[in-house]
Design a protein around this motif. Structure first.
Motif, PDB file in Angstrom:
ATOM      1  N   ASN A 184      25.621  31.014 -13.179  1.00 61.82           N
ATOM      2  CA  ASN A 184      25.735  31.296 -11.743  1.00 61.82           C
ATOM      3  C   ASN A 184      26.879  30.587 -11.028  1.00 61.82           C
ATOM      4  O   ASN A 184      26.903  30.526  -9.800  1.00 61.82           O
ATOM      5  CB  ASN A 184      24.441  30.951 -10.996  1.00 61.82           C
ATOM      6  CG  ASN A 184      23.304  31.837 -11.419  1.00 61.82           C
ATOM      7  OD1 ASN A 184      23.494  33.042 -11.589  1.00 61.82           O
ATOM      8  ND2 ASN A 184      22.139  31.260 -11.615  1.00 61.82           N
ATOM      9  N   SER A 185      27.803  30.050 -11.775  1.00 64.82           N
ATOM     10  CA  SER A 185      28.908  29.378 -11.097  1.00 64.82           C
ATOM     11  C   SER A 185      30.029  30.368 -10.837  1.00 64.82           C
ATOM     12  O   SER A 185      30.041  31.486 -11.365  1.00 64.82           O
ATOM     13  CB  SER A 185      29.428  28.230 -11.955  1.00 64.82           C
ATOM     14  OG  SER A 185      30.029  28.762 -13.117  1.00 64.82           O
ATOM     15  N   SER A 186      30.959  29.935 -10.008  1.00 67.18           N
ATOM     16  CA  SER A 186      32.066  30.820  -9.711  1.00 67.18           C
ATOM     17  C   SER A 186      33.340  29.997  -9.590  1.00 67.18           C
ATOM     18  O   SER A 186      33.373  28.971  -8.905  1.00 67.18           O
ATOM     19  CB  SER A 186      31.723  31.573  -8.426  1.00 67.18           C
ATOM     20  OG  SER A 186      32.859  31.906  -7.719  1.00 67.18           O
ATOM     21  N   TYR A 187      34.355  30.410 -10.307  1.00 70.64           N
ATOM     22  CA  TYR A 187      35.631  29.692 -10.294  1.00 70.64           C
ATOM     23  C   TYR A 187      36.734  30.678  -9.920  1.00 70.64           C
ATOM     24  O   TYR A 187      36.908  31.707 -10.568  1.00 70.64           O
ATOM     25  CB  TYR A 187      35.894  29.090 -11.676  1.00 70.64           C
ATOM     26  CG  TYR A 187      37.233  28.404 -11.786  1.00 70.64           C
ATOM     27  CD1 TYR A 187      37.438  27.161 -11.196  1.00 70.64           C
ATOM     28  CD2 TYR A 187      38.294  29.009 -12.436  1.00 70.64           C
ATOM     29  CE1 TYR A 187      38.668  26.528 -11.270  1.00 70.64           C
ATOM     30  CE2 TYR A 187      39.527  28.387 -12.526  1.00 70.64           C
ATOM     31  CZ  TYR A 187      39.715  27.142 -11.936  1.00 70.64           C
ATOM     32  OH  TYR A 187      40.936  26.535 -12.002  1.00 70.64           O
ATOM     33  N   ASN A 188      37.442  30.373  -8.831  1.00 71.31           N
ATOM     34  CA  ASN A 188      38.492  31.278  -8.362  1.00 71.31           C
ATOM     35  C   ASN A 188      39.797  30.533  -8.254  1.00 71.31           C
ATOM     36  O   ASN A 188      39.927  29.608  -7.466  1.00 71.31           O
ATOM     37  CB  ASN A 188      38.136  31.820  -6.978  1.00 71.31           C
ATOM     38  CG  ASN A 188      36.777  32.458  -6.998  1.00 71.31           C
ATOM     39  OD1 ASN A 188      36.589  33.519  -7.565  1.00 71.31           O
ATOM     40  ND2 ASN A 188      35.792  31.753  -6.422  1.00 71.31           N
ATOM     41  N   GLN A 189      40.718  30.953  -9.073  1.00 72.74           N
ATOM     42  CA  GLN A 189      41.983  30.239  -9.097  1.00 72.74           C
ATOM     43  C   GLN A 189      43.101  31.127  -8.571  1.00 72.74           C
ATOM     44  O   GLN A 189      43.206  32.297  -8.935  1.00 72.74           O
ATOM     45  CB  GLN A 189      42.282  29.835 -10.536  1.00 72.74           C
ATOM     46  CG  GLN A 189      43.517  28.991 -10.693  1.00 72.74           C
ATOM     47  CD  GLN A 189      43.953  28.929 -12.134  1.00 72.74           C
ATOM     48  OE1 GLN A 189      44.343  29.918 -12.727  1.00 72.74           O
ATOM     49  NE2 GLN A 189      43.867  27.743 -12.711  1.00 72.74           N
ATOM     50  N   ASN A 190      43.923  30.576  -7.689  1.00 78.61           N
ATOM     51  CA  ASN A 190      45.087  31.310  -7.190  1.00 78.61           C
ATOM     52  C   ASN A 190      46.317  30.463  -7.411  1.00 78.61           C
ATOM     53  O   ASN A 190      46.368  29.324  -6.963  1.00 78.61           O
ATOM     54  CB  ASN A 190      44.956  31.575  -5.693  1.00 78.61           C
ATOM     55  CG  ASN A 190      43.710  32.382  -5.395  1.00 78.61           C
ATOM     56  OD1 ASN A 190      43.596  33.533  -5.800  1.00 78.61           O
ATOM     57  ND2 ASN A 190      42.759  31.758  -4.713  1.00 78.61           N
ATOM     58  N   THR A 191      47.289  31.008  -8.093  1.00 82.12           N
ATOM     59  CA  THR A 191      48.523  30.261  -8.338  1.00 82.12           C
ATOM     60  C   THR A 191      49.671  30.965  -7.633  1.00 82.12           C
ATOM     61  O   THR A 191      49.834  32.183  -7.766  1.00 82.12           O
ATOM     62  CB  THR A 191      48.816  30.214  -9.855  1.00 82.12           C
ATOM     63  OG1 THR A 191      47.664  29.729 -10.524  1.00 82.12           O
ATOM     64  CG2 THR A 191      49.990  29.313 -10.149  1.00 82.12           C
ATOM     65  N   TYR A 192      50.422  30.195  -6.877  1.00 87.10           N
ATOM     66  CA  TYR A 192      51.593  30.768  -6.203  1.00 87.10           C
ATOM     67  C   TYR A 192      52.807  30.001  -6.680  1.00 87.10           C
ATOM     68  O   TYR A 192      52.919  28.811  -6.462  1.00 87.10           O
ATOM     69  CB  TYR A 192      51.448  30.645  -4.678  1.00 87.10           C
ATOM     70  CG  TYR A 192      50.177  31.279  -4.187  1.00 87.10           C
ATOM     71  CD1 TYR A 192      50.112  32.661  -3.970  1.00 87.10           C
ATOM     72  CD2 TYR A 192      49.033  30.516  -3.991  1.00 87.10           C
ATOM     73  CE1 TYR A 192      48.932  33.251  -3.557  1.00 87.10           C
ATOM     74  CE2 TYR A 192      47.850  31.098  -3.581  1.00 87.10           C
ATOM     75  CZ  TYR A 192      47.803  32.470  -3.362  1.00 87.10           C
ATOM     76  OH  TYR A 192      46.642  33.054  -2.971  1.00 87.10           O
ATOM     77  N   ASN A 193      53.675  30.694  -7.347  1.00 91.43           N
ATOM     78  CA  ASN A 193      54.839  30.017  -7.902  1.00 91.43           C
ATOM     79  C   ASN A 193      56.115  30.472  -7.199  1.00 91.43           C
ATOM     80  O   ASN A 193      56.556  31.598  -7.357  1.00 91.43           O
ATOM     81  CB  ASN A 193      54.914  30.287  -9.403  1.00 91.43           C
ATOM     82  CG  ASN A 193      56.165  29.702 -10.020  1.00 91.43           C
ATOM     83  OD1 ASN A 193      56.868  28.910  -9.398  1.00 91.43           O
ATOM     84  ND2 ASN A 193      56.460  30.093 -11.238  1.00 91.43           N
ATOM     85  N   PHE A 194      56.701  29.547  -6.419  1.00 87.10           N
ATOM     86  CA  PHE A 194      57.986  29.807  -5.774  1.00 87.10           C
ATOM     87  C   PHE A 194      59.049  28.876  -6.314  1.00 87.10           C
ATOM     88  O   PHE A 194      60.116  28.749  -5.748  1.00 87.10           O
ATOM     89  CB  PHE A 194      57.877  29.548  -4.262  1.00 87.10           C
ATOM     90  CG  PHE A 194      57.042  30.551  -3.549  1.00 87.10           C
ATOM     91  CD1 PHE A 194      57.604  31.743  -3.129  1.00 87.10           C
ATOM     92  CD2 PHE A 194      55.704  30.313  -3.292  1.00 87.10           C
ATOM     93  CE1 PHE A 194      56.825  32.677  -2.452  1.00 87.10           C
ATOM     94  CE2 PHE A 194      54.932  31.244  -2.622  1.00 87.10           C
ATOM     95  CZ  PHE A 194      55.495  32.435  -2.201  1.00 87.10           C
ATOM     96  N   SER A 195      58.721  28.180  -7.375  1.00 87.17           N
ATOM     97  CA  SER A 195      59.602  27.088  -7.747  1.00 87.17           C
ATOM     98  C   SER A 195      60.870  27.615  -8.403  1.00 87.17           C
ATOM     99  O   SER A 195      60.908  28.697  -8.974  1.00 87.17           O
ATOM    100  CB  SER A 195      58.869  26.146  -8.686  1.00 87.17           C
ATOM    101  OG  SER A 195      58.936  26.670  -9.970  1.00 87.17           O
TER     102      SER A 195
ATOM    103  N   GLU B 197      29.712  23.352 -12.982  1.00 88.99           N
ATOM    104  CA  GLU B 197      28.303  23.365 -13.341  1.00 88.99           C
ATOM    105  C   GLU B 197      27.529  24.444 -12.581  1.00 88.99           C
ATOM    106  O   GLU B 197      28.083  25.149 -11.741  1.00 88.99           O
ATOM    107  CB  GLU B 197      27.716  21.972 -13.110  1.00 88.99           C
ATOM    108  CG  GLU B 197      28.474  20.954 -13.958  1.00 88.99           C
ATOM    109  CD  GLU B 197      27.614  19.824 -14.442  1.00 88.99           C
ATOM    110  OE1 GLU B 197      26.588  19.549 -13.824  1.00 88.99           O
ATOM    111  OE2 GLU B 197      27.985  19.216 -15.462  1.00 88.99           O
ATOM    112  N   GLU B 198      26.249  24.519 -12.892  1.00 88.38           N
ATOM    113  CA  GLU B 198      25.420  25.605 -12.355  1.00 88.38           C
ATOM    114  C   GLU B 198      25.557  25.759 -10.853  1.00 88.38           C
ATOM    115  O   GLU B 198      25.507  24.794 -10.104  1.00 88.38           O
ATOM    116  CB  GLU B 198      23.954  25.365 -12.710  1.00 88.38           C
ATOM    117  CG  GLU B 198      23.652  25.772 -14.134  1.00 88.38           C
ATOM    118  CD  GLU B 198      22.230  25.469 -14.540  1.00 88.38           C
ATOM    119  OE1 GLU B 198      21.356  25.522 -13.677  1.00 88.38           O
ATOM    120  OE2 GLU B 198      22.018  25.198 -15.722  1.00 88.38           O
ATOM    121  N   CYS B 199      25.751  27.008 -10.437  1.00 87.90           N
ATOM    122  CA  CYS B 199      25.793  27.371  -9.023  1.00 87.90           C
ATOM    123  C   CYS B 199      26.929  26.717  -8.238  1.00 87.90           C
ATOM    124  O   CYS B 199      26.947  26.792  -7.008  1.00 87.90           O
ATOM    125  CB  CYS B 199      24.469  27.074  -8.327  1.00 87.90           C
ATOM    126  SG  CYS B 199      23.090  27.895  -9.110  1.00 87.90           S
ATOM    127  N   ALA B 200      27.849  26.061  -8.909  1.00 88.71           N
ATOM    128  CA  ALA B 200      28.997  25.501  -8.187  1.00 88.71           C
ATOM    129  C   ALA B 200      29.970  26.629  -7.849  1.00 88.71           C
ATOM    130  O   ALA B 200      30.108  27.586  -8.617  1.00 88.71           O
ATOM    131  CB  ALA B 200      29.683  24.453  -9.036  1.00 88.71           C
TER     132      ALA B 200
END
Lengths: 246, 483, 408
Positions: free
Chosen positions: C223-234, C193-196
């Motif tokens: 104004n929200s910001s979503y930052n996703q980082n995926t690390y796959n070592f499987s 949501e907003e500004c999250a």
């Protein structure tokens, strides 16, 4: 003839006021320098005179060679003899310098109802002026400003000025990012070009450029207007004690 | 877009499609529609040997089982293949005229108007032209001179008669007729096109060129071009195309096959200016073209350059199969779409041999309500050791009713191969416009200059004679955009 | 067991059958899959996915005693242990977590991912056996660690809904603690949501007998910001598919993925970013290092709608292939319908930089060490924003992976 007269000019960008009842008068053959701290509106002034469409003119009048400058669009001002040497000349990949400059001078000649310059005479003129400025022929084969160093870009601006032969040349912080050698080459170019018919408006942050160019007048600008005018000694004063005293 | 840019672009609108005229000439054509009879008719008209006819019929059977490819980013009504004329020739072309005195002056006049004089004393210096009008080749210039070097440059119908061994060996060898429905269709009904053979170690001294003209209404044009460069030879080939302005869509489904043997080089350039339809998107050519080159021998090279400004719908992917070790494939493209034009164009570089290299430079410009898609496939197969690809594709958008799409497919199965891909999409840079105008250029000149600069990497690959023409075409194609 | 049998068997145990909407969706998805007959040619989501994995897997699910738990470690650190798709219901001033029951789903269905031609999302609807609702309240600042614990042979088909409410600042981590022979088809429907401001780190490291299909569908407001980082070592199969819609002005989304593949492993990363509003920025970077016979796919689509002026959209994918037998397929698409945009993509695939290798070896570093240095530096910039604990996880995994290089 009124050469350049700016009367109570108010300018804003995105609602924010930048020039505030700005006034100046420049006569034929005069060299004026405007100094001021960052954000005082110096560069805005240069761009408003050139006709940059990002700015909003709220009120005021600008007369250039007896004509209302604000009625003209960007290219009409250029054709009338107003030249802006940009602070950061933009790169235009794929567009070769030589035909660009030829098209540019021809637009001016056409406007003056003079015959256009042919390829051969233009090539000669370009070569002569380039040599005087120490610009290699190789550089003329390149795309506009593309891959040029800071010094090369500024030198190329001077070359364009010398070809287009403008009545009023505005230099927007031409000294920024130049080392001493490049600054000398650029100012020599300006000095060679100076004569009693041509006028200059030099916008700068530092005194150094003015040591080479010797303006007739120095103005100090703050918060969108000129707050003090004088001669070259004013520049020295600023160099010594900064802008805070103004 | 600011109003001035749109005004500028409106000005270009006055520069209408100047090749839209129709030549009033009687044509000889069978009934509409496609069946075995029509194929037999075409084959008979061309006086073809039996092997050619049975090849056509095989391809027709393949086509019957296929449906049109759907993956392109294009929208157009289903093509009714029974509503098209498959053969049309100007009256009196039962046999190809031996010289121009036998050709209808109206035809010669047509080519003059298109800027392609065919008369001996006026022919373009340094360019040999094969002029194709609807389904037949009208004339080929400079033939004698080329023959002295052993170069064969003639219509494909002629080559079937005079060089059957070469045609048999190579026709369909690069584009298998069963590849997709348009290639099967073309293989079944192709009418004319050019054939080029450059013998070993001969560098062709002049540009070879084919000029395609669709004239007759509701006629499909299915030309077939086959170029073979034998060991150590070189040829530069140019293709131009125009069509009259008509309300109904016309189909153009060509196949072009190039074969470069050891150390040979083929440079193939296209300036495609088919009628694009009007401002409302009515009419225009459907351009479904399959172009593929095979770098068969070591150190061979095939280079495609295209300037695509016309057609209502373009579906075209000039490709290279890099089979010979050290072979090189190149693709340079400018695609401009305006009004309601749609283009889905790009290339496919398949690296099979060792140390093969490919380079892709694509410039797309979308205006008006058009949709412009770059689709490119680069693949390195297991054995393509040390193969390299460099791809750069840039798109320029003018106005917010058009679309620019970039769809690359990159597949690497070799760990010593390197692929580099870069792409960008943006609008015309306002700072560049400002700079040019501050130097006195009008808005119009500035736009044209910047767009030409944007395309320069591609335009400079064109043969000298056509580069200037292409530059003008780029400016004209910026017509009529509303912002 | 065949797909049809699985469907029939599962019908009896389908815990949400009382909810008509869900039951209908289930039926529809089933028919769709049968009708399309796993048409690989026209459905990219199936590339490199073994059909038998989808249709002939053994569906297994029962309730276990092993207790899920929400632990409040301190005022800002929460640990949520989800066991076989179930959580402990919990609520405090900061968050609310609960297992979704039959009609609970209805309040979230408008947030549900229905956009797809994706067979994996269809399967999620068909075999749905769990779903969790996470509500992260306004203005909270938290670190949430979510551990997905799946027992031997379990099959989890989970559909989750997360709401990050206004002005919250959250570090959200997913860890997968998978046992043996598990199948995990997990779908997140996320609202930012907003500004999250949300940082979402996903760590994938499990053994080869497990499979993970992780799908997310995230909507970002103004104004929200979503930052996703995926690390796959499987060592097991992974398919990540992330949809992001930037629906409010000045929203930002960044997606980063690093994957390290070996043996016969296959990893597919798919992203679909839709710009619906002005002044939004999206940024993607996916990097992979492939060893042995592994395969990687990267499908990315950045879509800029007509009214999303002033968009910036960037994509970058880089692959390093270490052997002759691995392969990398990349399809970074841009579809742009607005003119005032700055969009770009770049893609490179190749071997380890030979000149760098040569340089390091000429300074006396042995080949293996040099390789390790180059590979570490390849992902270094993507690790910079990680906290200490996350860095340790990555660094241990990376060391393992790099050590396996020298075993060959």
């Amino acid at each position: 003839m009124i050469f350049l007269n700016i009367n109570n000019l108010n300018v804003s960008i995105e609602g924010k006021k930048i020039l505030n009842d700005f006034n100046i008068q420049i006569n034929e053959g005069e060299v004026h320098a405007i100094m001021g701290p960052n954000g005082c509106g110096k560069s805005t002034l240069a761009n408003v005179l050139a006709g940059n469409e990002d700015y909003e003119i709220n009120s005021g009048k600008v007369i250039f060679k007896d004509e209302d400058l604000l009625d003209l669009n960007i290219e009409e001002r250029a054709q009338k003899g107003l030249f802006l040497a940009f602070q950061y000349p933009v790169e235009i990949p794929g567009v070769n310098i030589t035909p660009f400059l030829q098209a540019s001078i021809n637009s001016k000649l056409k406007n003056e109802k003079k015959p256009e310059i042919d390829n051969i005479s233009f090539a000669k003129l370009l070569k002569k002026n380039a040599e005087e400025l120490g610009i290699s022929i190789d550089m003329l084969k390149r795309s506009i400003n593309t891959g040029f160093s800071g010094g090369e870009k500024k030198r190329y601006e001077i070359l364009q000025m010398s070809i287009l032969n403008p009545a009023l040349s505005i230099f927007d912080e031409t000294d920024s990012g130049l080392d001493v050698d490049a600054l000398r080459v650029v100012t020599e170019g300006i000095n060679r070009f100076k004569d009693s018919k041509k006028s200059f408006l030099i916008i700068t942050h530092y005194q150094k450029l003015l040591d080479y160019i010797h303006p007739n007048y120095v103005h100090v600008m703050r918060e969108g207007r000129i707050i003090k005018s004088g001669d070259i000694s004013l520049a020295a004063e600023i160099e010594k004690s900064g802008y805070q005293n103004f | 877009m600011d109003t001035e840019t749109s005004q500028t672009l409106d000005k270009y609108a006055q520069d209408k499609y100047k090749y839209g005229f129709v030549t009033e000439i009687e044509s000889d054509r069978p009934k509409k529609g496609l069946d075995e009879k029509i194929i037999k008719f075409i084959s008979q008209k061309k006086n073809e040997p039996n092997w050619m006819l049975s090849w056509r019929l095989d391809c027709y059977k393949k086509w019957l089982k296929m449906s049109d490819p759907k993956w392109a980013n294009l929208k157009f009504p289903r093509i009714d293949y029974q509503d098209i004329y498959y053969y049309s020739s100007p009256k009196g072309f039962e046999n190809k005229p031996k010289d121009l005195s036998e050709v209808d002056p109206k035809l010669i006049e047509t080519y003059n108007k298109l800027g392609i004089p065919l008369e001996e004393q006026k022919v373009l210096a340094g360019v040999a032209v094969d002029a194709v009008f609807d389904s037949v080749s009208v004339a080929t210039t400079y033939k004698g001179e080329l023959e002295k070097l052993g170069i064969v440059f003639c219509s494909i119908s002629e080559a079937v008669q005079t060089h059957p061994e070469l045609v048999k060996k190579y026709l369909g060898s690069v584009i298998p007729p069963g590849d997709h429905s348009f290639s099967a269709l073309n293989s079944a009904v192709f009418t004319d096109g050019s054939f080029v053979y450059i013998p070993e170690n001969v560098k062709c001294p002049m540009e070879l060129s084919t000029y395609f003209r669709i004239n007759a209404e509701e006629t499909g044009q299915f030309e077939r071009t086959l170029i073979i460069a034998d060991k150590g030879s070189y040829v530069s080939y140019l293709e131009g195309c125009t069509a009259p302005q008509r309300d109904r869509n016309q189909l153009h489904a060509a196949n072009v096959e190039l074969i470069a043997l050891e150390n040979a080089e083929i440079k193939y350039s296209t300036v495609q200016n088919w009628y694009p339809g009007d401002e409302e998107g009515k009419g225009g050519i459907y351009n479904f073209v399959t172009k593929r080159g095979l770098c068969k021998g070591k150190n061979s090279k095939i280079s495609w350059t295209q300037v695509e400004t016309g057609s209502a719908v373009t579906w075209k992917y000039p490709s290279c199969i890099l089979k010979g070790d050290n072979s090189i494939g190149e693709f340079y493209s400018v695609a401009i779409t305006n009004n309601f034009q749609q283009a889905d164009t790009g290339t496919k570089m398949t690296h099979i041999g060792k140390n093969t290299r490919s380079k892709i430079i694509s410039k797309g410009i979308s205006l008006g309500n058009s949709q412009n898609t770059y689709r490119g496939n680069v693949s390195f197969l297991r054995k393509a050791d040390k193969a390299r690809n460099y791809t750069q594709c840039d798109s320029l958008l003018v106005g917010n009713k058009c679309g620019a799409h970039t769809i690359p497919y990159i597949d690497s199965k070799n760990n010593s191969a390197v692929v580099e891909h870069e792409a960008s999409t943006s609008k015309i840079n306002e700072d560049q416009l400002y700079y040019c105008r501050q130097r006195g250029l009008s808005h119009e000149e500035a736009v044209s200059l910047i767009v030409n600069g944007f395309c320069k990497q591609v335009l400079q690959e064109l043969p000298m004679e056509f580069a200037v023409e292409a530059q003008k075409l780029v400016s004209i194609s910026l017509e009529g955009s509303v912002g | 067991m065949t797909f049809e049998n699985n469907f029939i068997n599962h019908s009896k145990d389908y815990i949400f059958s009382a909810n008509e909407t869900l039951a209908n969706q289930r039926e529809q998805s089933f028919r769709k899959i049968l009708k399309n007959n796993y048409d690989k040619k026209n459905n990219e989501s199936l590339k490199n996915i073994t059909i038998s994995d989808l249709s002939k897997f053994d569906y297994f699910y029962k309730y276990e005693n092993k207790a899920p738990k929400v632990s409040v470690l301190d005022s800002i650190n929460y640990e949520i242990r989800v066991v076989n798709g179930m959580c402990q219901n919990f609520e405090d001033d900061n968050i609310e977590i609960r297992n979704l029951q039959n009609y609970d789903f209805n309040s979230f269905l408008d947030q549900d991912n229905n956009n797809s031609d994706d067979i994996i999302i269809d399967l999620n609807k068909i075999f749905l056996n769990s779903g969790i609702f996470f509500n992260i309240k306004n203005d909270t600042k938290l670190n949430i660690r979510l551990i997905h614990d799946t027992s031997d042979n379990f099959t989890v088909f989970q559909n989750n809904f997360i709401n990050f409410k206004k002005n919250c600042e959250i570090n959200f981590e997913d860890h997968f603690n998978l046992s043996h022979n598990t199948i995990n088809n997990i779908n997140y429907n996320t609202k930012v949501e907003e500004c999250a401001v949300v940082k979402h780190n996903i760590f994938q490291d499990f053994s080869s007998s497990n499979k993970l299909y992780l799908t997310s569908n995230t909507v970002c407001k103004k104004n929200s910001s979503y930052n996703q980082n995926t690390y796959n070592f499987s060592k097991g199969f992974v398919r990540n598919f992330h949809n992001i819609s930037l629906n409010g002005e000045f929203a930002k989304a960044s997606l980063k993925g690093c994957f390290f593949l070996k043996d016969e492993n296959i990893c597919t990363n798919k992203t679909n970013i839709v710009h619906n509003a002005e002044h939004c920025i999206s940024d993607q970077t996916y990097k992979g290092i492939l060893n042995h016979n592994s395969k990687a796919n990267y499908y990315s689509n950045t879509f800029v709608s007509e009214n999303a002026q002033k968009t910036e959209g960037y994509q970058l994918s880089k692959g390093i292939l270490l052997t002759d037998h691995c392969s990398f397929f990349s399809k970074p698409e841009l579809r742009i319908f607005a003119d005032d945009v700055k969009c770009s993509h770049g893609s490179t695939i190749g071997p380890v930089d030979e000149t760098a290798l040569y340089y390091l070896r000429s300074r006396g570093i042995n080949k293996n060490e040099a390789m390790k240095m180059i590979i570490s530096s390849f992902i270094e910039e993507d690790l910079q924003n990680l906290d200490h604990q996350a860095r340790i996880i990555i660094s241990n995994n990376l060391t393992n992976f790099l050590n396996s290089l020298s075993d060959d």
